[in-house]
Design a protein around this motif. Structure first.
Motif, mmCIF file in Angstrom:
data_model
loop_
_atom_site.group_PDB
_atom_site.id
_atom_site.type_symbol
_atom_site.label_atom_id
_atom_site.label_comp_id
_atom_site.label_asym_id
_atom_site.label_seq_id
_atom_site.Cartn_x
_atom_site.Cartn_y
_atom_site.Cartn_z
ATOM 1 N N VAL A 37 -18.119 29.051 10.256
ATOM 2 C CA VAL A 37 -18.186 30.444 10.710
ATOM 3 C C VAL A 37 -17.138 30.693 11.799
ATOM 4 O O VAL A 37 -16.491 31.754 11.818
ATOM 5 C CB VAL A 37 -19.596 30.778 11.243
ATOM 6 N N ALA A 38 -16.947 29.715 12.683
ATOM 7 C CA ALA A 38 -15.927 29.857 13.727
ATOM 8 C C ALA A 38 -14.532 29.969 13.105
ATOM 9 O O ALA A 38 -13.696 30.763 13.562
ATOM 10 C CB ALA A 38 -15.986 28.667 14.680
ATOM 11 N N ILE A 39 -14.278 29.190 12.065
ATOM 12 C CA ILE A 39 -12.995 29.273 11.355
ATOM 13 C C ILE A 39 -12.803 30.646 10.740
ATOM 14 O O ILE A 39 -11.722 31.244 10.814
ATOM 15 C CB ILE A 39 -12.903 28.178 10.276
ATOM 16 N N LEU A 40 -13.864 31.179 10.125
ATOM 17 C CA LEU A 40 -13.791 32.524 9.543
ATOM 18 C C LEU A 40 -13.469 33.557 10.614
ATOM 19 O O LEU A 40 -12.700 34.499 10.378
ATOM 20 C CB LEU A 40 -15.116 32.866 8.850
ATOM 21 N N GLY A 41 -14.063 33.383 11.788
ATOM 22 C CA GLY A 41 -13.790 34.303 12.892
ATOM 23 C C GLY A 41 -12.333 34.258 13.304
ATOM 24 O O GLY A 41 -11.720 35.298 13.574
ATOM 25 N N MET A 42 -11.745 33.061 13.334
ATOM 26 C CA MET A 42 -10.333 32.936 13.703
ATOM 27 C C MET A 42 -9.413 33.487 12.630
ATOM 28 O O MET A 42 -8.330 33.994 12.923
ATOM 29 C CB MET A 42 -10.009 31.463 13.996
ATOM 30 N N LEU A 43 -9.838 33.405 11.369
ATOM 31 C CA LEU A 43 -9.037 33.965 10.279
ATOM 32 C C LEU A 43 -9.092 35.487 10.266
ATOM 33 O O LEU A 43 -8.091 36.164 10.021
ATOM 34 C CB LEU A 43 -9.517 33.407 8.938
ATOM 35 N N LEU A 44 -10.287 36.042 10.521
ATOM 36 C CA LEU A 44 -10.459 37.498 10.528
ATOM 37 C C LEU A 44 -9.939 38.127 11.812
ATOM 38 O O LEU A 44 -9.621 39.317 11.834
ATOM 39 C CB LEU A 44 -11.950 37.838 10.370
ATOM 40 N N LYS A 45 -9.859 37.327 12.885
ATOM 41 C CA LYS A 45 -9.449 37.790 14.207
ATOM 42 C C LYS A 45 -10.326 38.961 14.641
ATOM 43 O O LYS A 45 -11.522 38.821 14.744
ATOM 44 C CB LYS A 45 -7.960 38.135 14.210
ATOM 45 N N ASP A 46 -9.769 40.135 14.891
ATOM 46 C CA ASP A 46 -10.587 41.265 15.334
ATOM 47 C C ASP A 46 -10.761 42.304 14.233
ATOM 48 O O ASP A 46 -11.067 43.460 14.506
ATOM 49 C CB ASP A 46 -9.982 41.918 16.579
ATOM 50 N N ALA A 47 -10.560 41.889 12.970
ATOM 51 C CA ALA A 47 -10.680 42.831 11.854
ATOM 52 C C ALA A 47 -12.105 43.361 11.728
ATOM 53 O O ALA A 47 -12.321 44.522 11.353
ATOM 54 C CB ALA A 47 -10.250 42.153 10.546
ATOM 55 N N VAL A 48 -13.093 42.529 11.997
ATOM 56 C CA VAL A 48 -14.502 42.935 11.931
ATOM 57 C C VAL A 48 -15.136 42.641 13.289
ATOM 58 O O VAL A 48 -15.343 41.485 13.654
ATOM 59 C CB VAL A 48 -15.260 42.171 10.830
ATOM 60 N N SER A 49 -15.434 43.698 14.040
ATOM 61 C CA SER A 49 -16.015 43.513 15.370
ATOM 62 C C SER A 49 -16.941 44.673 15.708
ATOM 63 O O SER A 49 -16.826 45.767 15.144
ATOM 64 C CB SER A 49 -14.918 43.397 16.430
ATOM 65 N N SER A 57 -19.221 35.967 16.028
ATOM 66 C CA SER A 57 -20.003 35.612 17.215
ATOM 67 C C SER A 57 -21.488 35.846 16.993
ATOM 68 O O SER A 57 -22.331 35.019 17.371
ATOM 69 C CB SER A 57 -19.518 36.417 18.429
ATOM 70 N N PHE A 58 -21.816 36.980 16.368
ATOM 71 C CA PHE A 58 -23.225 37.270 16.072
ATOM 72 C C PHE A 58 -23.790 36.245 15.088
ATOM 73 O O PHE A 58 -24.930 35.784 15.234
ATOM 74 C CB PHE A 58 -23.359 38.683 15.490
ATOM 75 N N LEU A 59 -22.974 35.876 14.097
ATOM 76 C CA LEU A 59 -23.421 34.898 13.110
ATOM 77 C C LEU A 59 -23.651 33.532 13.753
ATOM 78 O O LEU A 59 -24.644 32.859 13.458
ATOM 79 C CB LEU A 59 -22.380 34.773 11.988
ATOM 80 N N ILE A 60 -22.742 33.139 14.625
ATOM 81 C CA ILE A 60 -22.857 31.825 15.266
ATOM 82 C C ILE A 60 -24.136 31.742 16.097
ATOM 83 O O ILE A 60 -24.885 30.755 16.014
ATOM 84 C CB ILE A 60 -21.628 31.548 16.156
ATOM 85 N N ILE A 61 -24.408 32.773 16.885
ATOM 86 C CA ILE A 61 -25.622 32.775 17.709
ATOM 87 C C ILE A 61 -26.867 32.745 16.830
ATOM 88 O O ILE A 61 -27.819 31.993 17.081
ATOM 89 C CB ILE A 61 -25.650 33.999 18.637
ATOM 90 N N GLY A 62 -26.868 33.567 15.768
ATOM 91 C CA GLY A 62 -28.015 33.614 14.859
ATOM 92 C C GLY A 62 -28.244 32.285 14.161
ATOM 93 O O GLY A 62 -29.385 31.793 14.087
ATOM 94 N N ILE A 178 -19.710 25.123 20.141
ATOM 95 C CA ILE A 178 -19.314 26.230 19.258
ATOM 96 C C ILE A 178 -19.970 27.528 19.710
ATOM 97 O O ILE A 178 -19.366 28.608 19.635
ATOM 98 C CB ILE A 178 -19.684 25.902 17.799
ATOM 99 N N VAL A 179 -21.198 27.432 20.227
ATOM 100 C CA VAL A 179 -21.889 28.629 20.729
ATOM 101 C C VAL A 179 -21.160 29.203 21.940
ATOM 102 O O VAL A 179 -21.273 30.403 22.236
ATOM 103 C CB VAL A 179 -23.351 28.284 21.070
ATOM 104 N N LEU A 180 -20.391 28.380 22.648
ATOM 105 C CA LEU A 180 -19.627 28.875 23.787
ATOM 106 C C LEU A 180 -18.554 29.876 23.353
ATOM 107 O O LEU A 180 -18.102 30.687 24.173
ATOM 108 C CB LEU A 180 -18.964 27.702 24.527
ATOM 109 N N ILE A 181 -18.150 29.835 22.091
ATOM 110 C CA ILE A 181 -17.151 30.793 21.600
ATOM 111 C C ILE A 181 -17.692 32.224 21.650
ATOM 112 O O ILE A 181 -17.044 33.105 22.222
ATOM 113 C CB ILE A 181 -16.680 30.432 20.176
ATOM 114 N N PRO A 182 -18.869 32.511 21.059
ATOM 115 C CA PRO A 182 -19.393 33.885 21.172
ATOM 116 C C PRO A 182 -19.720 34.287 22.607
ATOM 117 O O PRO A 182 -19.595 35.461 22.961
ATOM 118 C CB PRO A 182 -20.659 33.860 20.293
#
Length: 252
Positions: A37-49, A57-62, A178-182
């Motif tokens: 999920v963290a990799i997906l976040g880096m690939l999408l960057k800020d496209a979905v926020s 970030s929401f997915l990682i916490i959940g 990894i949770v520190l990222i969100p």
């Protein structure tokens, strides 16, 4: 994960992955999911926020919260397997004050917290002064230093024969990292933090997944063979870690 390879070299115990509970595979799998999920976040960057917070970030916490719940329920259902060993451990430390133990734990935690701020500042100076870059210094030097308390705690657990606690500490630390990222994403108000991360971190995450999978295979296969006291899974971890460090250095 790389700290695991050092534990096999401890005298008497040898390869420790064959001694741990298969339930730890659950923690390893959750760690892999979080990394993906963290990799997906880096690939999408800020496209979905949402409110400048990346959807990842929401997915990682959940996923982390659900994973901890699943791990707790699994251990609760299979508590009988380790009940006798836990009773023996309780007898060993029955004269130790709980309040004193908690105070010592909090004191050590405060020391680590305070020192980590200074370490991060020093790491930045090293990155700028040497030209190695923040990504490489963070992935190697800072990661090694911040892993030292974890390494010592895990070695202590191994010496007491608490192999499940040792491996659980490693997997749990990886998950929490990894949770520190969100958490950083929430605190960073300029935009989604994923948009500012170097693509080199994707390689770091992929190598982390590979290392975790090696540990999972080691837990399942439970090899008794070793070379220079190191299990073959530990040797594979060392090789992959050195190779990934070299690749990160070349991409810095």
């Amino acid at each position: 994960i790389y700290t695991l390879s050092l534990h096999d070299a401890l005298p008497i115990y040898g390869p420790i992955l064959r001694k741990v509970n298969l339930g730890l595979i659950l923690l390893g799998a959750i760690s892999v999911i979080l990394s993906v999920v963290a990799i997906l976040g880096m690939l999408l960057k800020d496209a979905v926020s949402v409110f400048s917070i990346g959807a990842a970030s929401f997915l990682i916490i959940g996923i982390y919260l659900v994973g901890m719940r699943l791990s707790f329920r699994y251990q609760y259902r299979n508590s009988d397997e380790s009940q006798d060993r836990e009773v023996d451990e309780e007898k060993k430390y029955k004269n130790v004050s709980v309040a004193k133990t908690i105070f010592g734990y909090l004191l050590c935690a405060a020391a680590i917290f305070g020192g980590s701020i200074w370490v991060a500042h020093t790491a930045k100076l090293i990155a700028v002064g040497t030209g190695l870059g923040e990504t490489f210094v963070g992935s190697l030097f800072l990661a090694i230093v911040t892993s030292l308390p974890e390494l010592m705690a895990t070695i202590g657990a191994v010496k007491m024969g608490l192999f499940d606690m040792a491996i659980g500490n490693i997997f749990g630390s990886n998950m929490l990292n990894i949770v520190l990222i969100p958490i950083s994403d929430i605190l960073y108000r300029t935009g989604s933090i994923y948009a500012y991360l170097s693509s080199t971190h994707i390689l770091t995450a992929v190598m982390g997944i590979l290392l975790t999978m090696i540990v999972i295979v080691g837990i399942i296969y439970r090899s008794k063979k070793s070379f220079l006291k190191l299990g073959w899974d530990a040797i594979a971890i060392i090789i992959v870690y050195i190779a990934s460090t070299y690749m990160i250095f070349k991409l810095r």
